[in-house]
Design a protein around this motif. Sequence first.
Motif, PDB file in Angstrom:
ATOM      1  N   THR A  64       1.098  -1.016  -0.105  1.00  0.00           N
ATOM      2  CA  THR A  64      -0.203  -0.497   0.251  1.00  0.00           C
ATOM      3  C   THR A  64       0.664   1.462   0.121  1.00  0.00           C
ATOM      4  OG1 THR A  64       0.088  -0.612   2.032  1.00  0.00           O
ATOM      5  CG2 THR A  64      -2.048  -0.713   1.103  1.00  0.00           C
ATOM      6  N   GLN A  65       1.867   1.584   0.516  1.00  0.00           N
ATOM      7  CA  GLN A  65       2.820   2.131   0.549  1.00  0.00           C
ATOM      8  C   GLN A  65       3.417   2.703  -0.586  1.00  0.00           C
ATOM      9  OE1 GLN A  65       5.918   0.941   3.955  1.00  0.00           O
ATOM     10  NE2 GLN A  65       4.883   3.649   5.784  1.00  0.00           N
ATOM     11  N   LEU A  66       3.880   1.232  -1.576  1.00  0.00           N
ATOM     12  CA  LEU A  66       4.680   1.826  -2.489  1.00  0.00           C
ATOM     13  C   LEU A  66       3.509   2.087  -3.804  1.00  0.00           C
ATOM     14  CD1 LEU A  66       6.673   1.096  -4.051  1.00  0.00           C
ATOM     15  CD2 LEU A  66       5.927  -1.352  -4.671  1.00  0.00           C
ATOM     16  N   ILE A  67       1.652   2.148  -3.617  1.00  0.00           N
ATOM     17  CA  ILE A  67       1.634   2.284  -4.648  1.00  0.00           C
ATOM     18  C   ILE A  67       0.694   3.729  -3.822  1.00  0.00           C
ATOM     19  CG2 ILE A  67      -1.793   2.110  -4.702  1.00  0.00           C
ATOM     20  CD1 ILE A  67      -0.941  -1.027  -4.166  1.00  0.00           C
ATOM     21  N   GLU A  68       1.272   3.985  -2.895  1.00  0.00           N
ATOM     22  CA  GLU A  68       0.680   5.236  -2.358  1.00  0.00           C
ATOM     23  C   GLU A  68       1.877   6.241  -3.041  1.00  0.00           C
ATOM     24  OE1 GLU A  68      -1.951   5.460   1.750  1.00  0.00           O
ATOM     25  OE2 GLU A  68       0.458   5.253   1.587  1.00  0.00           O
ATOM     26  N   THR A  70       3.316   5.697  -5.802  1.00  0.00           N
ATOM     27  CA  THR A  70       3.369   5.946  -7.302  1.00  0.00           C
ATOM     28  C   THR A  70       2.131   6.762  -7.241  1.00  0.00           C
ATOM     29  OG1 THR A  70       3.933   3.551  -7.252  1.00  0.00           O
ATOM     30  CG2 THR A  70       2.768   4.576  -9.217  1.00  0.00           C
ATOM     31  N   MET A  71       1.351   7.086  -6.913  1.00  0.00           N
ATOM     32  CA  MET A  71       0.412   7.694  -7.063  1.00  0.00           C
ATOM     33  C   MET A  71       0.570   9.091  -7.278  1.00  0.00           C
ATOM     34  SD  MET A  71      -3.075   5.830  -5.228  1.00  0.00           S
ATOM     35  CE  MET A  71      -4.103   7.311  -5.173  1.00  0.00           C
ATOM     36  N   GLN A  72       1.397   9.470  -5.965  1.00  0.00           N
ATOM     37  CA  GLN A  72       2.286  10.820  -6.591  1.00  0.00           C
ATOM     38  C   GLN A  72       3.070  11.290  -6.912  1.00  0.00           C
ATOM     39  OE1 GLN A  72       1.455  12.880  -4.145  1.00  0.00           O
ATOM     40  NE2 GLN A  72       2.967  14.424  -4.086  1.00  0.00           N
ATOM     41  N   GLU A  73       4.061  10.263  -7.540  1.00  0.00           N
ATOM     42  CA  GLU A  73       4.700  10.343  -8.862  1.00  0.00           C
ATOM     43  C   GLU A  73       4.114  10.280  -9.997  1.00  0.00           C
ATOM     44  OE1 GLU A  73       8.271   7.558  -7.326  1.00  0.00           O
ATOM     45  OE2 GLU A  73       7.100   6.969  -8.769  1.00  0.00           O
ATOM     46  N   ILE A  74       2.694  10.129 -10.147  1.00  0.00           N
ATOM     47  CA  ILE A  74       1.676  10.583 -11.813  1.00  0.00           C
ATOM     48  C   ILE A  74       0.725  11.357 -11.200  1.00  0.00           C
ATOM     49  CG2 ILE A  74      -0.458   9.712 -12.196  1.00  0.00           C
ATOM     50  CD1 ILE A  74       0.585   6.867 -11.992  1.00  0.00           C
TER      51      ILE A  74
END
Length: 217
Positions: A64-68, A70-74
């Motif tokens: 979940t931390q990795l996805i969060e 990635t969402m910020q980078e996008i």
Amino acid sequence: MDYSASRNQIGSYIIQAQEEEIKRISLELHEGVGQNLFSILTGLKLVESGIHEEQYKNYLHEMTQLIEKTMQEIRLLSVELYPPALITLGLLPAIKSYIKVYTSTFGILVGLSSTGEEKHIPEQYSIAVFRVCQEALANIAKYADTSNVKMDLSWSNSELKITIFDFGKGFQKEDLEKNPYALGIATMKERMLLTGGQCEISSKIGEGTSIEISLPI
């Protein structure tokens, strides 16, 4: 139609087509990929809350931390490609928004000032000026070896002038053809010519580089 007018028309069409494609990719990243990641994140958090084995719980938490992240980078990439503020609020708010992302990414402080009343600029020209400023700041981050930039916007009834000064290591004009900075400068000049404006660059070794942009309004 003479050769020069035909060349300008083709150049303008190509740039406009590129901007439409960039806008489409930006919206797809924000509304498509970003929304899908949010749905996956919500699902993983629900599963995580129902698992009691420590090993699997820790693994899901890392996911979940990795996805969060990635969402910020996008989100940042989407704003960099096509800032919503450029259309909804205007050029100055869009530049302010980009500078925040720029400083947090490269650690380069940009002192921004604006004098005069901001005027409405047609979308096509507003995008052109924004791209030139974006290119100038990107080149400074790559080549200028500086941590401070000064950016001044001056609005009059007939013209917008923007000066960007980088306090960096500078370069000699005669060496420009060998400089990787050259392609970016040529693109900036071409973009402004297609708007009826200008982009001039001056630089001295050890004293920094100045970029002056003007747009008739």
